[in-house]
Design a protein around this motif. Sequence first.
Motif, mmCIF file in Angstrom:
data_model
loop_
_atom_site.group_PDB
_atom_site.id
_atom_site.type_symbol
_atom_site.label_atom_id
_atom_site.label_comp_id
_atom_site.label_asym_id
_atom_site.label_seq_id
_atom_site.Cartn_x
_atom_site.Cartn_y
_atom_site.Cartn_z
ATOM 1 N N ILE A 87 -19.955 -44.194 20.546
ATOM 2 C CA ILE A 87 -18.767 -43.346 20.507
ATOM 3 C C ILE A 87 -17.880 -43.804 19.352
ATOM 4 C CG2 ILE A 87 -17.436 -44.787 22.131
ATOM 5 C CD1 ILE A 87 -16.253 -42.159 23.257
ATOM 6 N N SER A 88 -17.270 -42.830 18.670
ATOM 7 C CA SER A 88 -16.363 -43.149 17.572
ATOM 8 C C SER A 88 -15.306 -42.062 17.498
ATOM 9 C CB SER A 88 -17.134 -43.251 16.248
ATOM 10 O OG SER A 88 -17.772 -42.025 15.940
ATOM 11 N N ARG A 89 -14.253 -42.359 16.778
ATOM 12 C CA ARG A 89 -13.174 -41.394 16.646
ATOM 13 C C ARG A 89 -12.672 -41.384 15.213
ATOM 14 N NH1 ARG A 89 -8.937 -42.978 20.897
ATOM 15 N NH2 ARG A 89 -7.726 -41.299 19.912
ATOM 16 N N ASP A 90 -12.180 -40.218 14.813
ATOM 17 C CA ASP A 90 -11.540 -40.047 13.513
ATOM 18 C C ASP A 90 -10.171 -39.441 13.790
ATOM 19 O OD1 ASP A 90 -10.638 -39.272 11.011
ATOM 20 O OD2 ASP A 90 -12.616 -38.701 10.302
ATOM 21 N N ASN A 91 -9.161 -40.265 13.787
ATOM 22 C CA ASN A 91 -7.818 -39.787 14.124
ATOM 23 C C ASN A 91 -7.291 -38.789 13.095
ATOM 24 O OD1 ASN A 91 -7.759 -41.336 16.458
ATOM 25 N ND2 ASN A 91 -6.634 -43.022 15.515
ATOM 26 N N ALA A 92 -7.728 -38.904 11.867
ATOM 27 C CA ALA A 92 -7.280 -37.967 10.830
ATOM 28 C C ALA A 92 -7.815 -36.557 11.083
ATOM 29 C CB ALA A 92 -7.720 -38.452 9.461
ATOM 30 N N LYS A 93 -8.949 -36.492 11.780
ATOM 31 C CA LYS A 93 -9.568 -35.195 12.070
ATOM 32 C C LYS A 93 -9.409 -34.787 13.527
ATOM 33 C CE LYS A 93 -13.086 -35.559 8.451
ATOM 34 N NZ LYS A 93 -14.545 -35.547 8.132
#
Length: 118
Positions: free
Chosen positions: A69-75
């Motif tokens: 699992i990963s996240r891209d806060n900018a997107k």
Amino acid sequence: QVQLVESGGGLVQPGGSLRLSCLASGLRFSMSTMGWYRRAPGQQRELVAQIASGGTTIYSNSVKGRFTISRDNAKNTVYLRMNSLKPEDMAVYFCNARKHSPPSYDYWGQGTQVTVSS
């Protein structure tokens, strides 16, 4: 209006890979704990993986070492990379966003189907 929109599900052969995405809107994404859950036919919904706002991750034992699992806060997007898929991974996968501190919330997406079959 809060929306969690999952994508990336589909049909894959055993041993194959998929990447699920969940695009969030209408909430403080960077402050949210984001999770992926799944529900197989006849079973209860279960946690697959979770990533906190600070990046700490949790995985169910059944997917450790295979899913990331990963996240891209900018997107405003959270991902679930699924490798070495097994027939028992077949389920509807749901995105979840929650925040425990006030104002708290707990939101769910509509789900995306993952089918693992030869």
